[in-house]
Design a protein around this motif. Structure first.
Motif, short mmCIF file in Angstrom:
data_model
loop_
_atom_site.label_atom_id
_atom_site.label_comp_id
_atom_site.label_asym_id
_atom_site.label_seq_id
_atom_site.Cartn_x
_atom_site.Cartn_y
_atom_site.Cartn_z
N ASP A 288 0.81 -1.21 0.00
CA ASP A 288 0.00 0.00 0.00
C ASP A 288 0.85 1.27 0.00
O ASP A 288 0.34 2.38 0.17
N ARG A 493 -4.86 7.03 -9.41
CA ARG A 493 -6.06 6.22 -9.18
C ARG A 493 -5.81 5.25 -8.02
O ARG A 493 -6.65 5.11 -7.11
N GLN A 494 -4.67 4.58 -8.06
CA GLN A 494 -4.33 3.63 -7.00
C GLN A 494 -4.19 4.35 -5.65
O GLN A 494 -4.67 3.87 -4.62
N ASN A 496 -5.56 7.24 -4.63
CA ASN A 496 -6.85 7.66 -4.10
C ASN A 496 -7.63 6.49 -3.51
O ASN A 496 -8.30 6.62 -2.47
N LYS A 497 -7.53 5.34 -4.15
CA LYS A 497 -8.23 4.15 -3.66
C LYS A 497 -7.67 3.71 -2.31
O LYS A 497 -8.43 3.43 -1.37
N SER A 500 -8.50 6.33 0.44
CA SER A 500 -9.90 6.26 0.86
C SER A 500 -10.11 5.16 1.90
O SER A 500 -10.80 5.36 2.91
N LYS A 501 -9.52 4.00 1.67
CA LYS A 501 -9.64 2.89 2.61
C LYS A 501 -8.98 3.23 3.95
O LYS A 501 -9.54 2.95 5.02
#
Length: 515
Positions: A288, A493-494, A496-497, A500-501
């Motif tokens: 991550d 994109r990755q 932000n994903k 968010s989590k």
């Protein structure tokens, strides 16, 4: 309320608040009976318009965020209330060296420490790692030697250094022979840390502060070029960032050649290869983590020929590694360095796709050093490092906003290097009130044991923002650090994903009091 008083309040309300719906009302009817223009109502509307106009003002909180926000604001309000009672020990107004132990006990700080902060976008490679970790690991586990140069300045090295005028002393041997090893380490750490019991002295001796600051980089430069140390050190950068809930970084580095025990030197390109591999290896165990990219940064004391050579070197490196090398900067004490204007011709040769990230406006002067900000903008800089003097140049504000040139604000650094004492008076308070593009960063947190971003975020939240500013501004700080990072569409994109989590998990932890 008499008609004249109503008109007076209404006029002042319009002076403060210029929303389109009010203009429609004015065009139809000078004063609408259905609108409350009492003093309290107008006052509340003005305060609300300020909140909406500031950084984070457009963020909407869902039900769970609102619940977490109530917990955060209870803690913030308690600290402010206590600060009003005892202003002399109010941490957000104190120097970091005096306030650190108080900040660590702060409920607000504990929440911020757990917060996902996005990116670290303004940091210098050799100032990133905690000095305590350096002493405990680098100085004790590698074959490190120390000496002094002709000025009496310490040098740490793993080879025969040409600037040594005293015999090389093995650090491990000296420590083992010391009657008090802990005291030996404390003394050693003073050579690589800015801490002082009396930081107030620096307010009138900024050049001495900068001399001490730059001597730290000078002292550690050669040992950080030693390949085994270089690898461990840069791995540690990533570990400390990750531990502070940071998922990506853009670090300024000189990419100076390395050396190893086999008398082999590693070129700047090989240094980039090493960094790329370190990041790849780290991501294998930390999926991550988005990554780390490099801004090529050289000192601001060059002549035009030297600057031309640096740009040529950057072009070669950028051509080979555009995926990790993203731009160019000039660093050092701005007041004593060469101005950007001197190098306009040389700096116009940046290759397509590369970016400038100029340090500019890191000064208290007006009409001198601060003009670097104007040249940085004219040279199409992507972000501006510090821009401490920006409040003095209103003609630049609209340009910075319209072109989305992010200001890299480094609260603790500005304080430690003597530009300001009480951070409540920092110009970033104005930048936030005006919602200028900005990110919060740490500059050189290792040199004052500043824990990556958490302490800087604390000061930004408690010193720069209104007493009413809440979770929304903290979230915007993090989102800005993603927005103004140099990322591919897929990386963004990755990012932000993942963010968010992590944000949702953070909110749950606040609600469940697991911070």
């Amino acid at each position: 309320m008499c008609f004249k008083l109503k008109m007076f309040i209404f006029k002042n309300f319009l002076d403060f608040v210029k929303f389109s719906f009010l203009l429609i009302i004015i065009s139809n009817n000078l004063i609408a009976a259905s609108i409350d223009f009492s003093y309290t109502s107008v006052r509340d509307k003005i305060l609300e318009s300020e909140r909406v106009a500031a950084t984070g003002g457009s963020i909407w909180l869902n039900a769970r965020e609102a619940k977490a926000n109530a917990i955060l604001m209870k803690a913030k309000n308690q600290e402010i209330t206590e600060g009003l009672r005892n202003p002399d020990i109010y941490a957000p107004s104190m120097h970091f060296f005096h306030a650190k132990s108080r900040i660590r006990r702060s409920e607000v700080f504990r929440i911020i420490s757990k917060m996902p902060k996005g990116s670290f976008l303004h940091g210098h490679q050799r100032g990133m790692v905690s000095s305590k970790w350096i002493i405990k690991n680098i100085m004790s586990q590698f074959n490190v030697f120390s000496c002094r140069d002709q000025r009496g300045i310490f040098i740490f090295t793993a080879r025969n250094h040409t600037k040594c005028v005293t015999p090389l002393e093995n650090v491990c041997t000296e420590r083992n022979n010391s009657p008090d090893k802990k005291q030996y380490d404390r003394v050693l750490e003073k050579h690589i840390n800015m801490f002082t019991l009396h930081p107030e002295i620096g307010l009138t001796e900024r050049n001495k502060l900068w001399e001490k600051f730059e001597n730290i980089f000078y002292a550690t430069e050669d040992i950080y070029k030693y390949l085994p140390v270089f690898r461990e050190y840069n791995k540690r950068i990533l570990e400390e960032l990750y531990a502070d809930n940071i998922m990506y970084a853009e670090i300024r580095s000189s990419l100076s050649p390395l050396y190893c025990d086999r008398n082999r030197n590693y070129s700047s390109l090989e240094v980039l290869n090493e960094l790329e591999q370190i990041v790849k290896d780290f991501k294998k165990t930390h999926p991550d983590f988005i990554g780390m990219k490099i801004i090529y940064a050289k000192k601001n004391n060059a002549n035009k020929a030297e600057m031309c050579k640096r740009i040529d070197t950057f072009k070669e490196l950028y051509k080979a590694k555009p995926n990790i090398l993203i731009g160019f900067d000039i660093v050092g004490q701005e007041d004593l360095g060469e101005p950007l204007q001197k190098f306009i011709d040389e700096l116009s040769e940046l290759p397509e796709g590369a970016n400038f990230f100029f340090h500019a406006g890191e000064t208290n002067w007006f009409g001198k050093t601060d003009l670097n900000m104007l040249d940085a903008i004219l040279l199409n800089t992507r972000r501006i490092g510090h821009a401490y003097a920006l409040a003095k140049h209103p003609q630049l504000w609209d340009t910075i906003k319209s072109r989305k040139i992010a200001i890299e604000v480094n609260p603790i650094s500005n304080q430690i290097l003597g530009y300001i004492w009480d951070l409540r008076n920092h110009p970033a308070a104005f930048y936030i009130a005006e919602d200028l593009p900005l990110i919060i960063s740490g500059d050189d947190p290792g040199i004052w044991n500043g824990k990556a971003l958490s302490y800087d975020f604390y000061y930004a939240f408690m010193s720069f923002t209104s007493a009413h500013a809440d979770l929304r501004v903290l979230k915007q700080f993090a989102l800005n650090s993603i927005r103004y990072a140099i990322l591919t569409p897929e990386e963004k994109r990755q990012f932000n994903k993942i963010f968010s989590k992590k944000w949702d998990k953070f909110i749950d932890e606040i609600i469940n009091s697991k911070y």
